[in-house]
Write a protein that holds these residues in place. Structure first.
Motif, PDB file in Angstrom:
ATOM      1  N   GLY A  68      -3.527  -0.898 -14.274  1.00 51.58           N
ATOM      2  CA  GLY A  68      -2.996   0.336 -13.709  1.00 51.58           C
ATOM      3  C   GLY A  68      -4.097   1.341 -13.404  1.00 51.58           C
ATOM      4  O   GLY A  68      -4.114   1.968 -12.332  1.00 51.58           O
ATOM      5  N   GLU A  69      -5.036   1.480 -14.339  1.00 47.69           N
ATOM      6  CA  GLU A  69      -6.155   2.417 -14.144  1.00 47.69           C
ATOM      7  C   GLU A  69      -7.010   2.008 -12.948  1.00 47.69           C
ATOM      8  O   GLU A  69      -7.387   2.855 -12.126  1.00 47.69           O
ATOM      9  N   GLU A  70      -7.297   0.713 -12.855  1.00 49.35           N
ATOM     10  CA  GLU A  70      -8.135   0.229 -11.744  1.00 49.35           C
ATOM     11  C   GLU A  70      -7.397   0.350 -10.408  1.00 49.35           C
ATOM     12  O   GLU A  70      -8.019   0.606  -9.373  1.00 49.35           O
ATOM     13  N   ALA A  71      -6.070   0.174 -10.430  1.00 47.74           N
ATOM     14  CA  ALA A  71      -5.285   0.324  -9.203  1.00 47.74           C
ATOM     15  C   ALA A  71      -5.354   1.760  -8.697  1.00 47.74           C
ATOM     16  O   ALA A  71      -5.533   2.009  -7.494  1.00 47.74           O
ATOM     17  N   VAL A  72      -5.222   2.717  -9.628  1.00 47.24           N
ATOM     18  CA  VAL A  72      -5.304   4.143  -9.259  1.00 47.24           C
ATOM     19  C   VAL A  72      -6.687   4.474  -8.715  1.00 47.24           C
ATOM     20  O   VAL A  72      -6.829   5.158  -7.693  1.00 47.24           O
ATOM     21  N   GLU A  73      -7.733   3.982  -9.373  1.00 50.15           N
ATOM     22  CA  GLU A  73      -9.108   4.247  -8.934  1.00 50.15           C
ATOM     23  C   GLU A  73      -9.388   3.620  -7.568  1.00 50.15           C
ATOM     24  O   GLU A  73     -10.136   4.180  -6.760  1.00 50.15           O
ATOM     25  N   THR A  74      -8.782   2.457  -7.310  1.00 55.43           N
ATOM     26  CA  THR A  74      -8.933   1.814  -6.002  1.00 55.43           C
ATOM     27  C   THR A  74      -8.282   2.669  -4.917  1.00 55.43           C
ATOM     28  O   THR A  74      -8.856   2.869  -3.835  1.00 55.43           O
ATOM     29  N   ILE A  75      -7.086   3.180  -5.215  1.00 57.75           N
ATOM     30  CA  ILE A  75      -6.386   4.035  -4.249  1.00 57.75           C
ATOM     31  C   ILE A  75      -7.197   5.295  -3.965  1.00 57.75           C
ATOM     32  O   ILE A  75      -7.372   5.692  -2.802  1.00 57.75           O
ATOM     33  N   LEU A  76      -7.716   5.919  -5.027  1.00 62.40           N
ATOM     34  CA  LEU A  76      -8.494   7.148  -4.858  1.00 62.40           C
ATOM     35  C   LEU A  76      -9.763   6.911  -4.058  1.00 62.40           C
ATOM     36  O   LEU A  76     -10.134   7.717  -3.197  1.00 62.40           O
ATOM     37  N   SER A  77     -10.430   5.786  -4.326  1.00 61.91           N
ATOM     38  CA  SER A  77     -11.672   5.489  -3.609  1.00 61.91           C
ATOM     39  C   SER A  77     -11.418   5.188  -2.143  1.00 61.91           C
ATOM     40  O   SER A  77     -12.295   5.394  -1.289  1.00 61.91           O
ATOM     41  N   SER A  78     -10.216   4.720  -1.820  1.00 60.88           N
ATOM     42  CA  SER A  78      -9.880   4.433  -0.419  1.00 60.88           C
ATOM     43  C   SER A  78      -9.734   5.719   0.404  1.00 60.88           C
ATOM     44  O   SER A  78      -9.770   5.677   1.635  1.00 60.88           O
ATOM     45  N   MET A  79      -9.562   6.838  -0.276  1.00 57.83           N
ATOM     46  CA  MET A  79      -9.399   8.121   0.407  1.00 57.83           C
ATOM     47  C   MET A  79     -10.731   8.748   0.801  1.00 57.83           C
ATOM     48  O   MET A  79     -10.777   9.727   1.533  1.00 57.83           O
TER      49      MET A  79
END
Length: 205
Positions: free
Chosen positions: A150-161
């Protein structure tokens, strides 16, 4: 398992009685080795479900693994459009190359086949006595593993921005790795995910 290939339809005349056989891993898709088969060795391969070549140097049939026990268990056989080459998809036992390597062709694992080997590494970490991040995470259990995914999924989403390509590559790598750990804990192989995607795609088309 029935191997659907018509031996007599192969172009034995063109190949002078010896059909080239390309050996491919049934999960990773990696090319493992290449050899030649005559009618007799192909019949033996189909009957026993173990790859048997014809050795032109020894002038006899040669079942891969007859000494090392590193057999190539046949999953499927198909021919190319000209009927002068066959592709044998296998489940290998042990390393295929005589130099004790997985493949005779590549010293470096590349492309999507690396996911297969990464999955194997994670599985080894489960029983490895040496302390590592992976072994610790697996021992902590599903709640901690799921939390990390879950943490890595959130960080992936944030980095895509952002506009930082390398950040997105790194975060995506972390996400995929932790997802593989989660699947391993739940005793699910990545090939099952691929099969499910293939099934869904077939239904849509």
């Amino acid at each position: 398992m029935t191997l659907k290939i018509n031996i007599e339809n192969l172009n034995w005349e063109k190949t002078k009685g010896y059909i080239p056989g390309i050996i491919q891993h049934y999960v990773s898709g990696e090319i493992l080795m290449h050899g030649y088969l005559n009618r007799e060795s192909l019949k033996k391969t189909i009957k026993e479900k173990k790859v048997t070549f014809y050795s032109r140097t020894k002038n006899r049939l040669w079942t891969k693994g007859e000494n090392s026990k590193n057999y190539l268990i046949v999953k499927n056989i198909s021919s190319d459009c000209d009927q002068d080459t066959i592709l044998i998809v296998v489940k290998p036992y042990g390393n295929t190359c005589h130099l004790n390597k997985p493949s005779c062709f590549s010293k470096k694992i590349e492309n999507f086949s690396f996911l297969f080997y990464l999955e194997k590494i994670i599985n080894k970490k489960k029983t490895n006595q040496k302390k590592s991040y992976t072994s610790k995470l697996l021992k902590l259990g599903i709640q901690k593993i799921a939390q990390k995914v879950g943490e890595e999924a959130v960080e992936t989403i944030l980095s895509s921005m952002t506009k930082e390509k390398n950040d997105l590559i790194n975060e995506t790598s972390d996400l995929i790795y932790h997802l593989l750990v989660l699947l391993n804990f739940k005793k699910i192989q990545f090939k099952e995910i691929i099969h499910n995607l293939q099934t869904r795609n077939a239904k849509k088309n």
